[in-house]
Design a protein around this motif. Structure first.
Motif, PDB file in Angstrom:
ATOM      1  N   SER A  35      92.733  75.602  -2.578  1.00 29.50           N
ATOM      2  CA  SER A  35      91.576  76.347  -2.197  1.00 29.50           C
ATOM      3  C   SER A  35      90.532  75.775  -1.272  1.00 29.50           C
ATOM      4  CB  SER A  35      90.882  76.832  -3.509  1.00 29.50           C
ATOM      5  OG  SER A  35      89.543  77.177  -3.275  1.00 29.50           O
ATOM      6  N   SER A  74      87.791  81.181   2.614  1.00 29.13           N
ATOM      7  CA  SER A  74      88.084  82.425   2.180  1.00 29.13           C
ATOM      8  C   SER A  74      87.849  83.474   3.077  1.00 29.13           C
ATOM      9  CB  SER A  74      87.272  82.535   0.556  1.00 29.13           C
ATOM     10  OG  SER A  74      85.899  82.848   0.861  1.00 29.13           O
ATOM     11  N   GLU A 100      94.512  81.146   2.455  1.00 31.21           N
ATOM     12  CA  GLU A 100      94.849  81.426   0.939  1.00 31.21           C
ATOM     13  C   GLU A 100      96.091  82.160   0.641  1.00 31.21           C
ATOM     14  OE1 GLU A 100      90.336  81.057  -0.792  1.00 31.21           O
ATOM     15  OE2 GLU A 100      91.026  83.090  -0.382  1.00 31.21           O
TER      16      GLU A 100
END
Length: 233
Positions: free
Chosen positions: A66, A126, A150
């Motif tokens: 992440s 993200s 992601e």
């Protein structure tokens, strides 16, 4: 390996794939967040470069971390001598939710969309952060997809990241062009068979060992002008 002169483009690409962090967003504002937690603002740039380095290292060893996790870990290293490292790290990371677009982005995106080009993003960050940036800037409706690694096998510049975007959009590599301010991203896209445009807002020299971009533009409005001069696909 040395870079080769870019080929002469004969037509516009069908799809433009935009990097997000620094390409669309003006991340110089994160320096203010560093000041607010008692750290010199000039540390923001090496911090971001360091988190990319760590993300790339994890990628080449088979992980797909992440972005937020890597960024927090890197911040804890930079802010290790602060009384409340976690609070300071959260304060800096919250700055991503307030970043503005670069001044050239809004007009550039509208001009590119006006040519009928398909526009998507592909970020190592993200999708939610990218969605917020585009919405605040009033240009979200010009992008058909907001993609993030992601959901891909690996971070850019791994070939599988670009392949993921191509699959999602149903486009062949030769019909897609990455748009980025980062030479490493341009190099990765070229290595994966895509076209690539390098946005050089500061007049920096391009690293010679990397694959050359097909277009070098000083802004997104400049990129739009260059593509407009080409025949449509």
């Amino acid at each position: 390996m040395t870079s080769t002169p870019p080929p002469t483009l004969e037509r516009r690409p069908r799809l433009l794939i935009f990097d997000v962090n620094e390409t669309l967003s003006d991340m110089t504002h994160l320096g203010d967040r560093f000041v607010e937690v008692g750290v010199p603002p000039y540390l923001a740039a090496p911090w971001f470069a360091g988190l990319l380095r760590d993300g790339f290292a994890l990628t080449v060893t088979g992980h797909n971390p992440s972005f937020a996790d890597v960024a927090h870990a890197s911040l804890r290293t930079v802010l290790h001598d602060k009384a409340n490292v976690e609070a300071a790290s959260r304060h800096v990371m919250a700055g991503f939710l307030e970043l503005p677009l670069h001044d050239d982005v809004r007009d550039g995106i509208r001009a590119l969309a006006g040519m009928g080009l398909r526009l998507v993003t592909l970020s190592n960050g993200s999708a939610d952060v990218a969605e917020g940036l585009l919405a605040r800037g009033g240009i979200r409706d010009h992008f058909e997809r907001v993609l993030s690694v992601e959901d891909a096998p690996a971070w850019k510049p791994a070939a599988s990241a670009y392949a993921y975007a191509l699959r999602e959009c149903g486009v062949a590599p030769e019909d897609a062009m990455l748009v980025a301010v980062h030479p490493w991203d341009v190099h990765g896209a070229k290595a994966a068979g895509l076209l690539a445009a390098w946005v050089d807002r500061v007049g920096a020299p391009y690293p010679e060992p990397m694959y050359a971009a097909d277009i070098v533009a000083t802004s997104l409005t400049d990129l739009a002008s260059r593509l407009e001069s080409l025949p449509a696909s």
